[in-house]
Design a protein around this motif. Structure first.
Motif, PDB file in Angstrom:
ATOM      1  N   GLN A   1      46.128-134.718  38.501  1.00  0.00           N
ATOM      2  CA  GLN A   1      44.921-135.110  39.223  1.00  0.00           C
ATOM      3  C   GLN A   1      45.241-136.169  40.275  1.00  0.00           C
ATOM      4  O   GLN A   1      45.902-137.172  39.987  1.00  0.00           O
ATOM      5  N   VAL A   2      44.744-135.939  41.472  1.00  0.00           N
ATOM      6  CA  VAL A   2      44.811-136.926  42.551  1.00  0.00           C
ATOM      7  C   VAL A   2      43.377-137.272  42.945  1.00  0.00           C
ATOM      8  O   VAL A   2      42.590-136.373  43.267  1.00  0.00           O
ATOM      9  N   THR A   3      43.043-138.549  42.889  1.00  0.00           N
ATOM     10  CA  THR A   3      41.715-139.013  43.265  1.00  0.00           C
ATOM     11  C   THR A   3      41.858-140.075  44.340  1.00  0.00           C
ATOM     12  O   THR A   3      42.555-141.070  44.149  1.00  0.00           O
ATOM     13  N   VAL A   4      41.211-139.820  45.462  1.00  0.00           N
ATOM     14  CA  VAL A   4      41.245-140.762  46.584  1.00  0.00           C
ATOM     15  C   VAL A   4      39.857-141.353  46.738  1.00  0.00           C
ATOM     16  O   VAL A   4      38.905-140.662  47.100  1.00  0.00           O
ATOM     17  N   SER A   5      39.748-142.627  46.428  1.00  0.00           N
ATOM     18  CA  SER A   5      38.440-143.269  46.424  1.00  0.00           C
ATOM     19  C   SER A   5      38.605-144.774  46.554  1.00  0.00           C
ATOM     20  O   SER A   5      39.573-145.354  46.057  1.00  0.00           O
ATOM     21  N   SER A   6      37.624-145.399  47.206  1.00  0.00           N
ATOM     22  CA  SER A   6      37.631-146.851  47.296  1.00  0.00           C
ATOM     23  C   SER A   6      36.794-147.453  46.183  1.00  0.00           C
ATOM     24  O   SER A   6      36.684-148.683  46.077  1.00  0.00           O
TER      25      SER A   6
END
Length: 115
Positions: A110-115
């Protein structure tokens, strides 16, 4: 049959980088094609990048210029270096190979890109 295990996914902020690894249980030097797909929630699995044994590469337009695929035959490992990550890159990333009549997949990371 070669078994694949991905690693390197995680949570990263927009603009950040990750390097995904795909470790193979056997030699990859003779495999014709290796690459990465990704699947976001509710969407189809799409090709991200592909590396053919002669050295030819393919990148999806959505990642071109931000992603580099490479392989280390001595370590039997495929890599995906991802830079300048965007929220739309959030997905499960799957490593795959094709060789003659065989196709193999890893279990995904899983790759999650979030601030």
């Amino acid at each position: 049959q070669v078994h694949l295990v991905e690693s390197g996914g995680g949570l990263v902020q927009p603009g950040g980088s990750l390097r995904l690894s795909c470790a193979a249980s056997g030699s990859i030097s003779a495999l014709n094609t290796m690459g990465w797909h990704r699947q976001a929630p509710g969407k189809e699995r799409d090709l991200v990048a592909r590396l053919i044994s002669g050295g030819s590469t393919y990148y999806a337009d959505s990642v071109k210029g931000r992603v580099t695929i490479s392989r280390d035959n001595a370590k039997n490992t495929l890599y995906l270096q991802m830079n300048n990550l965007k929220p739309e890159d959030t997905a499960v990333y799957y490593c795959f190979y094709t060789d003659t009549a065989t196709v193999g997949w890893g279990q995904g990371t899983q790759v999650t890109v979030s601030s």
